[in-house]
Design an enzyme around this catalytic site. Structure first.
Site, PDB file in Angstrom:
ATOM      1  N   CYS A 175       0.788  -1.485  -0.144  1.00 16.43           N
ATOM      2  CA  CYS A 175      -0.012  -0.196   0.250  1.00 16.43           C
ATOM      3  C   CYS A 175       0.422   1.424  -0.280  1.00 16.43           C
ATOM      4  O   CYS A 175       0.689   1.996  -0.531  1.00 16.43           O
ATOM      5  CB  CYS A 175      -1.193  -0.126   1.210  1.00 16.43           C
ATOM      6  SG  CYS A 175      -0.238  -0.710   2.518  1.00 16.43           S
ATOM      7  N   HIS A 224      -2.830   5.752   4.920  1.00 13.19           N
ATOM      8  CA  HIS A 224      -1.558   6.308   4.715  1.00 13.19           C
ATOM      9  C   HIS A 224      -1.148   8.164   4.550  1.00 13.19           C
ATOM     10  O   HIS A 224      -1.808   8.286   3.302  1.00 13.19           O
ATOM     11  CB  HIS A 224      -0.689   5.486   4.547  1.00 13.19           C
ATOM     12  CG  HIS A 224      -1.064   3.976   4.769  1.00 13.19           C
ATOM     13  ND1 HIS A 224      -1.653   3.359   5.818  1.00 13.19           N
ATOM     14  CD2 HIS A 224      -0.523   3.041   4.004  1.00 13.19           C
ATOM     15  CE1 HIS A 224      -1.844   2.896   5.985  1.00 13.19           C
ATOM     16  NE2 HIS A 224      -0.633   1.989   4.557  1.00 13.19           N
TER      17      HIS A 224
HETATM   18  O1  L14 Z   1       3.285  -5.945   2.232  1.00 15.31           O
HETATM   19  O2  L14 Z   1       0.269  -2.160   7.402  1.00 15.31           O
HETATM   20  O3  L14 Z   1       0.678  -6.088   1.974  1.00 15.31           O
HETATM   21  O4  L14 Z   1       1.024  -3.508   8.463  1.00 15.31           O
HETATM   22  C1  L14 Z   1       0.788  -5.821   4.603  1.00 15.31           C
HETATM   23  C2  L14 Z   1       0.653  -5.095   6.170  1.00 15.31           C
HETATM   24  C3  L14 Z   1       1.005  -3.381   3.548  1.00 15.31           C
HETATM   25  C4  L14 Z   1       1.049  -2.858   5.086  1.00 15.31           C
HETATM   26  C5  L14 Z   1       2.567  -5.646   2.569  1.00 15.31           C
HETATM   27  C6  L14 Z   1       0.373  -3.160   7.909  1.00 15.31           C
HETATM   28  C7  L14 Z   1       1.552  -4.944   4.082  1.00 15.31           C
HETATM   29  C8  L14 Z   1       0.467  -3.810   6.132  1.00 15.31           C
END
Ligand code: L14
Length: 344
Positions: free
Chosen positions: A130, A243
């Site tokens: 993300c 975010h």
């Molecule tokens: O690599 O906010 O898709 O803990 C999954 C967990 C991105 C961050 C990923 C989080 C992550 C997410």
């Protein structure tokens, strides 16, 4: 009549899963049959799509019979275990987890940046992290115009990225904190209400977290330029959705803040909100529920010859996850890159 597709959603009951259903309906994705897959815990649940209820089924290797498109968001280990079965069954998978992103054979796609990679898929297309998605949507137009040499980014990541239970924990903890009750963190390693946690995902022996390393590697792969240097610090903040990122770049060619503003104003998927005198800049509570990436605080970095600083905000569940994946699926359908299309 336009062709319709059998779609399976892995992790249907999660935060991203729910958003998949919303976005597929909003964008009138040509769904024929919908199969909702999740773990045993969710068996018996029903979820609404386009006014109709669908049962949640237990994810298994034989869940993909007749499925054309899989949208997966059930965690990396489930993707590693089950996507090969989906591919064997002839489906094309858009995977939201980190499982396959850095595999050479697997396209890692943000449609505004590298949609042309989608046609190279061999059954799996990875949806980036993300934080990476929203950053590259904002930076790619600048990279094309002035050549980005180095990126220094600090993220302010909302709790929803880590799932629905984390959203609940911030909610409950905030109430407990304000009523002076004792706080016992369960989901996060530390209190998240009225705090910041400078750790997302696990630490590696380099001192960086995996989340930070994902931003480095994925940015190079999506922008197709391994010479771009990236340094990331990822921080969890007590925000529910969206975010935010403080992004500083050094470019090859000189580019002014005004030029960046003009460039981004016409960039796909970007809205510039940048009128500091009127106190206008992007903020997470206004980005929540929106499809676009919001950019503001665009200014010259006077500590170097060719530098720009900016502030980038995006809904991590929408563009950061479900929306980006559905955009990829729309291109798969439009360009007839799904088995269902080539069989008619
Ligand atoms: O690599 O906010 O898709 O803990 C999954 C967990 C991105 C961050 C990923 C989080 C992550 C997410």
């Amino acid at each position: 009549m336009a062709k319709k597709y059998n779609v399976a959603i892995m992790g249907a009951t999660g935060a991203v899963g729910g958003c998949f259903l919303k976005i597929l309906a909003e964008r009138k994705f040509p769904v024929k049959n919908l199969r909702l897959l999740a773990s045993e815990k969710s068996e018996g649940k029903k979820l609404k799509f386009n006014g109709k209820f669908y049962p949640v089924e237990v994810l298994d290797h034989d869940s993909f019979d007749g499925i054309d498109i899989v949208l997966s968001s059930a965690g990396a280990s489930r993707s590693l275990e089950f996507l090969p079965s989906a591919v064997k069954a002839g489906a094309v998978c858009v995977d939201n987890t980190s499982a396959y992103r850095m595999e050479k054979e697997v396209p890692l796609v943000v449609p505004e940046v590298n949609a042309h990679r989608i046609k190279e898929h061999k059954g799996i297309i990875a949806n980036p992290n993300c934080s990476t998605i929203q950053m590259v949507v904002a930076l790619y137009p600048i990279h094309k115009a002035a050549g980005i040499k180095r990126i220094v980014v600090t993220t302010y990541q909302s709790v929803s990225g880590a799932g629905q239970k984390k959203v609940q924990e911030l909610w409950d903890q905030s109430k407990d904190f304000l009523s002076k009750k004792k706080i016992r963190p369960v989901q996060f390693p530390h209190p998240i209400a009225f705090n910041l946690i400078p750790q997302i995902d696990v630490f590696t022996e380099t001192g960086y977290t995996k989340e930070e390393i994902k931003m480095v590697n994925e940015t190079k792969k999506i922008m197709e330029d391994s010479s771009i240097e990236v340094n990331a610090t990822c921080v969890r903040v007590p925000v529910f959705y969206a975010h935010s990122e403080s992004v500083n770049i050094e470019t090859e060619k000189h580019i002014t803040a005004d030029e960046v503003r003009k460039l981004l104003a016409k960039a796909p998927g970007v809205i510039v909100v940048d009128d500091p005198k009127k106190r206008l800049y992007p903020m997470p509570i206004y980005a929540e529920g929106k499809d676009e990436i919001f950019v503001g605080r665009i200014r010259q970095d006077e500590s170097i010859t060719n530098g720009i600083s900016m502030w980038v905000v995006g809904d991590n569940i929408r563009k950061g996850a479900a929306l980006n994946a559905v955009q990829i699926a729309e291109i798969l359908v439009r360009e007839q890159l799904v088995r269902g299309a080539s069989c008619v």
